[in-house]
Write an enzyme that holds these catalytic residues in place. Structure first.
Site, mmCIF file in Angstrom:
data_model
loop_
_atom_site.group_PDB
_atom_site.id
_atom_site.type_symbol
_atom_site.label_atom_id
_atom_site.label_comp_id
_atom_site.label_asym_id
_atom_site.label_seq_id
_atom_site.Cartn_x
_atom_site.Cartn_y
_atom_site.Cartn_z
ATOM 1 C CE LYS A 237 57.117 -23.125 63.501
ATOM 2 N NZ LYS A 237 56.989 -22.559 64.859
ATOM 3 C CB SER B 142 53.214 -22.925 65.721
ATOM 4 O OG SER B 142 54.496 -22.385 65.975
ATOM 5 C CB SER C 88 55.795 -22.470 68.801
ATOM 6 O OG SER C 88 54.530 -21.872 68.688
#
Lengths: 490, 478
Positions: A79, A154, A178
């Site tokens: 990420k 996210s 997330s």
């Protein structure tokens, strides 16, 4: 057999056995990225050349028997809020468009030491603020199961990458769901460990007291192996905790007879999609058949979790994001008049609307005259939520919950109504407030073919129960891949 | 009749702690260095970096708190003070607002009316900021983060001082305590000790406080004294003219000897303080406090008392010797060689002070071995050298740290104790100065001194003065 059909652990085994090389594995994953990335857009950036070069080096070490880690040679996606030395790290924000960190986050360093091959940096909601990966400054990520839908957020890029076989596994981060919510939307397995288990050093902070890094993968065993690799006490993170267990593989396959599963009644009432509810509860039935004891109970204070979460997370975020001012690194406005104007313009132009909204909210709740009414009250609520969970875990080993009220919404349908989007976090955020571990496992699909995940929540430091239960459930199923993921699978 | 006013002063004193590394990272705290060479991701506010508390900072803060009679907050934590300014790389300063480490202390000062307690409201720990460097030539600014993250404590007094003298006595007492603890060198000029003056005036007898101002950028005792006089006068003038004192922050300009307003209360920033989630609360156990108490060195008031009682030094001597820890340490080291305290004190207060003054040095810069002064005193006591020669030797000890025994040997400074030899010199001197002999017999005892002096001169300073005295007396009374 294609590399893309394999889990991280099974691929790692084949590489150790010499049946496949790290280079071949990387080439296959890169070929899949070439095929589907234009549709899915899991990555903010990826570098095939660097990945192949790294794969060759790793293979060399494997050949010399210097690398025997189960994840050695396995391609991974990271990420884009985790610092990677020498590799641009943007947090999907314009304000960090040119930021190349001179250091790596501890979790990434640990993966590198294990011989992981990084394919690229995955897309996310800007600064992890959002539930759809639509607030990224670098374009939206699409759900590989249905490109008209969001992958969740996210960590939408990380979950989409795994679901689309653009990486064998990924690291995500979870501040309010997330990892668990996009795992549910993308039909993959993801775990947020107990706060303090994985070092936050090098993770660009959103809500420091809530953020945790965790794995996203195709199955529970992968998650256990990855978590065992990235966890550990880190003297560079004051909130890191010295645990007794860091080997999570040992819990896989343990008997679940007598496991007490609590089902919070309030979670399965109005607001939860019927299909989602049925699928989530089917997990309870499956485990019940294996000897678990399932019971409904009242988890109090559920309705206060969302306001408390958004006050605390945004308060911390408003301060954490102050360092992005165009002075030291990152985006600086082209034209400005003096210092303060430069800071103002750089931030105005560098941050997207959702980030600005949360900075304003966070600044408001911390300002004098409002601090007690909002921030302090939220902290007290948090303490009560912790207490409610403590009471629940006195009775149950694990709590079963949805990961989201619905399956993945259509692209463009969420941002117009932020309150509605925030309410979608109802099943995940209290877990962060209480610092608990939570795992999402796929339990089925809705009538439109979109994946549904169920969430298992454990007490602090009780990942063992989560792995045991999730693994027992998983043995009754086979991992289902979306069509797009199978594009390159022979 | 004109109204009588009273000045009310409270101080906020920042002290840079003497840790080797910064408060939240491992970077050096050394002063100077090329810009941004003592930095890392943490003290430059890079994304994803995290602070880790330096335990030594807590220990120094506790030590200062205990030395100033504070209560230690056993569960304390750090808060973020949010404001945008580039010398502060995260745009928030990690400080303590809600639970400062020390509270409710006091320092006793001497005033014309006897001892007085100045109460300390709190002491808190925080990080220093970097430095902005303005380049007029290119019309741009640069930031040097070498100082960013250097540990500070802020000592906040109650508004208990009433004059510049009290303020300076308080600062001196604080400085002495901190220096004795080794917690800081407390140099105002170099900024390792900085004081902000909160000042208001009120009519004598009033129980209400007036509106106060805060003046910053005071980097010497002189500046502080001037500022207090200046600000007191400015506020009285305003009140006398029927105007109001505005609550504001002012900045002292040392060149103009004048302060000007920086910002008023209305422009005061909302710092949005909240507990720093990157740092865990600090628990200070009873054992830890006990440990710090045990490790606490003897502080100035006790040391001064001991010098007077144990060493029988006059208060004057004790006062000066303990005034700078370095001097006290040197004194004790020489005494530890078994030398008479008063004799050691005389050397330090006399010749040492004179040389320091002549060479325009700081007392901290005195740099000779205690053992050399001890040997010098031995040489005098053994009669090996006389005082005249000793003073000459001492200058070399002071300047070059020489070994006096070797020096006396090499330079032939040994005292001449040869009675026969000296007797012939004395006879010669007496013979050549009949006028003095006559004067002596006429009752002018001063003449004796002259004759001794002449003899010493003839012996090139080496003669034992006592022996010379005796021999002259013998000759004159024959």
């Amino acid at each position: 057999m294609s590399v893309l059909n394999l889990t991280a652990v099974s691929l790692g085994k084949k590489i150790q056995a010499g049946e496949l090389s790290a280079v071949e594995a990387t080439q296959e994953v890169l070929a899949q990225v070439e095929r589907v990335e234009k549709d899915v857009h899991s990555y903010v950036s990826y570098d095939g050349e660097a990945a192949l070069k790294r794969a060759k080096e790793v293979q060399q070490l494997i050949d010399e028997k210097k690398l025997t880690h189960p994840l050695a040679g396995v391609p991974v996606a990271i990420k884009d809020n985790m610092c990677t030395k020498g590799v641009t790290t943007t947090c999907s924000s314009k304000i960090l468009s040119n930021f190349v960190p001179p250091y790596s986050s501890t979790a990434v360093e640990k993966l590198e030491a294990a011989g992981a091959i990084m394919i690229g940096k995955t897309n996310m909601d800007e600064f992890a603020m959002g539930s759809t990966t639509e607030t990224s400054a670098y374009g939206i990520t699409r759900n590989p199961w249905n490109l008209d839908h969001v992958p969740g957020g996210s960590s939408g890029g990380s979950c989409a990458a795994v679901a689309a076989n653009e990486a064998i596994y990924a690291l995500g981060s979870d501040t309010g769901g997330s990892i668990r919510q996009p795992s549910s939307f993308c039909g993959v397995t993801g775990i947020k460990p107990t706060y303090g288990t994985v070092s936050r050093f090098g993770l660009i902070a959103y809500g420091s007291s809530l953020d945790q890094i965790g794995p996203v993968a195709k199955d529970v065993r992968d998650c256990a192996t990855i978590l065992s690799t990235i966890s550990g006490y880190d003297s560079k993170d004051s909130t890191s905790i010295k645990r007794e267990d860091y080997d999570f593989n040992q819990y896989l396959g343990q008997d679940i007879k007598g496991l007490r599963i609590g089902v919070p009644k309030g979670y399965f009432k109005e607001g939860l999609d019927k299909e989602v509810a049925d699928h989530v509860l089917s997990l309870a039935k499956t485990l019940e058949a294996q000897g678990a004891v399932v019971e409904e109970f009242d988890l109090s204070l559920v309705e206060y979790a969302i306001p408390a979460y958004y006050v605390i997370a945004d308060a911390e975020a408003s301060s954490n994001l102050e360092r992005f001012d165009g002075v030291k690194y990152g985006y600086r406005a082209k034209e400005y008049n003096g210092l303060h104007d430069m800071i103002k313009k750089s931030r105005s132009q560098g941050f997207g609307p959702e980030v600005k909204r949360r900075i304003m909210l966070g600044s408001f709740v911390l300002s004098s005259g409002y601090y007690d009414a909002y921030y302090l009250k939220a902290l007290r609520t948090k303490a009560l939520i912790v207490k409610a969970f403590d009471e629940a875990f006195a009775k149950y080993d694990v709590i079963l919950a949805p990961a989201a009220p619905t399956t993945a919404p259509k692209i463009g349908s969420s941002l117009a109504d932020p309150i509605k989007m925030y309410l979608g976090d109802i099943y995940t955020i209290s877990v962060n407030l209480a610092g608990l571990p939570g795992i999402t496992v796929p339990v089925g699909k809705d009538k439109n073919g979109l994946p549904i995940g169920a969430q298992l929540i454990g007490n602090r430091f009780r990942e063992d129960v989560l792995f045991k239960a999730a693994y027992a459930y998983e043995q009754t199923k086979t991992y289902e891949m979306c069509d797009l993921a199978q594009k390159g699978v022979n | 009749m004109a109204k009588q006013y009273e000045t009310v002063i409270g101080l906020e004193v920042h002290v840079e702690l003497a840790t080797k590394t910064k408060i939240f990272c491992g970077c050096s705290t050394a002063f100077g260095g090329d810009p941004n060479t003592h930095t890392c991701p943490v003290c430059t506010g890079m994304p994803g970096s995290l602070p880790v508390l330096n335990k030594k900072v807590v220990e120094y803060a506790m030590a200062v708190g205990l030395a100033t009679n504070c209560t230690i907050t056993q569960d304390c934590k750090f808060d973020r003070k949010n404001y945008f300014y580039p010398d502060n790389p995260q745009n928030y300063q990690i400080s303590q607002l809600y639970l400062p480490i020390c509270r409710d202390g006091h320092v006793t000062i001497e005033t014309a009316n006897g001892p007085k307690d100045i109460r300390i409201h709190e002491i808190h720990m925080e990080e220093d900021a970097g430095k902005l460097v303005h380049d007029d030539f290119t019309d741009s600014s640069y930031v040097d983060y070498n100082r960013s993250g250097v540990p500070l404590i802020e000592i906040v007094s109650e508004p208990d001082m009433r004059s510049a003298e009290e303020v300076i006595a308080y600062l001196d007492a604080l400085r002495m305590a901190v220096q004795y603890l080794g917690a800081s060198d407390c140099k105002l000029q170099e900024g390792s000790m900085r004081a902000d003056v909160n000042l208001s005036v009120r009519e004598v007898g009033s129980s209400e406080f007036g509106t106060r101002t805060e003046t910053k950028n005071l980097n010497s005792f002189k500046a502080i004294a001037r500022c207090i006089a200046n600000e007191t006068e400015r506020q009285i003038d305003l009140i006398e003219a029927g105007e109001k004192v505005v609550q504001e922050t002012r900045r002292w300009d040392d060149n103009k000897e004048y302060s000007y307003a920086m910002r008023s209360k209305e422009d005061a920033q909302d710092y949005r303080y909240f507990p720093d989630p990157d740092l865990v609360p600090i628990h200070i156990s009873d054992e830890w406090i006990e440990q710090i108490k045990q490790d606490q060195p003897e502080l100035r008031p006790e040391k001064k008392k001991r010098y007077m009682e144990e060493y029988c030094l006059p208060e004057y001597d004790a006062n000066i010797l303990t005034g700078v820890k370095h001097l006290a340490d040197l004194f004790e080291s020489v005494v530890d060689f078994g030398k008479k305290p008063k004799e050691v004190s005389n050397w330090l207060m006399g010749d040492t002070m004179r040389l320091v003054k002549e060479k325009e040095m700081e007392l901290e810069e005195i740099d000779f071995d205690a053992k050399h002064l001890a040997s010098l005193i031995d040489l005098i006591e053994a009669g090996t050298i006389n005082r005249t020669a000793a003073r000459e030797v001492f200058e070399h000890i002071f300047e070059e740290n020489i070994d006096p025994v070797a020096y006396v040997e090499e330079h032939g400074l040994k005292q001449d104790n040869n009675e026969e030899g000296l007797r012939s010199i004395v006879s010669e001197v007496v013979k050549n100065n009949p006028k003095s002999v006559e004067d002596y017999h006429a009752g002018k005892t001063k003449a004796l001194g002259f004759l001794v002096g002449q003899t010493m001169k003839a012996s090139k300073g080496k003669a034992n003065p006592a022996l010379v005295n005796k021999l002259i007396m013998e000759l004159l009374t024959k």
